[in-house]
Write an enzyme that holds these catalytic residues in place. Structure first.
Site, PDB file in Angstrom:
ATOM      1  N   GLY A   1      76.809  30.273  94.448  1.00 32.08           N
ATOM      2  CA  GLY A   1      76.599  28.923  94.307  1.00 32.08           C
ATOM      3  C   GLY A   1      77.017  28.117  95.422  1.00 32.08           C
ATOM      4  O   GLY A   1      76.809  26.841  95.406  1.00 32.08           O
ATOM      5  N   SER A   2      77.718  28.455  96.304  1.00 32.80           N
ATOM      6  CA  SER A   2      78.144  27.881  97.588  1.00 32.80           C
ATOM      7  C   SER A   2      77.156  27.885  98.661  1.00 32.80           C
ATOM      8  O   SER A   2      77.158  29.302  99.186  1.00 32.80           O
ATOM      9  CB  SER A   2      79.610  28.263  97.704  1.00 32.80           C
TER      10      SER A   2
END
Length: 197
Positions: A12-13
């Site tokens: 998710g980064s």
């Protein structure tokens, strides 16, 4: 013996995606052994009091520009995910589970997830889209459920996240070269240098 390069990440980064596009080559050229360390970024944030840059609108806008600059420098596709933030608990359990149960398919899974998130702008908060994306990596819904609900996998992700925090991690990506910590994808030049020392 080559140096160990530990890559603590969460899909998710966006910064983790950018680092992921570069680290294998950096390690190959520098003789380092790249070790992928999936962790839950939300858990790291809760434990450390940190937050995503988007929580400060001006900072979020600037960081988005920086990601675009680095993507151009690296020559890789990148699109800010318009559905950000994506809750990655189930995805990171799948990632952890594949690393443990099916390591031969781990890298293909990462490629599918990072592309879905940071190139195709998919809303992986949507269970239907997430399921379709995981099926592209060869995972059936039953396999996904098995990985997500496996107590050993849950514990492995939790333990990796706790270890990361204990070692000083406060965000993603964080890379360790023989124990020396480098935070952010913009520190890859320092990773290269650490491999040459």
């Amino acid at each position: 013996m080559g140096k160990i390069v530990e890559f603590f990440f969460d899909v998710g980064s966006p910064a983790a995606y950018l680092a992921w596009t570069q680290l294998p080559k950096i390690c190959d050229e520098g003789g380092g052994t790249l070790v992928f360390r999936p962790m839950l970024l939300g858990g790291v944030f809760r434990a450390t009091g940190n937050a995503s840059p988007v929580s400060v609108p001006a900072k979020g806008r600037y960081v988005e520009l920086e990601y675009g600059r680095y993507a151009r420098r690296y020559g890789v596709p990148f699109k800010t995910n318009s559905h950000f933030p994506i809750i990655t608990l189930h995805l990171m359990r799948v990632v952890t589970g594949m690393q443990i149960r099916h390591p031969e398919r781990f890298h293909a899974l990462l490629a599918v997830l990072f592309k879905a998130m940071w190139v195709d702008d998919l809303d992986l908060n949507d269970p239907v889209l997430a399921s379709r994306t995981l099926s592209e990596a060869g995972l059936s819904p039953e396999q996904v459920d098995g990985l997500v609900n496996d107590p050993q996998i849950k514990e492995a992700l939790k333990a990796a996240t706790e270890e990361a925090v204990t070692r000083g991690v406060f965000g993603a990506p964080t890379t360790f070269v023989n124990g020396e910590m480098f935070f952010g994808q913009d520190k890859l030049d320092f990773v290269k240098e650490a491999l040459m020392v």
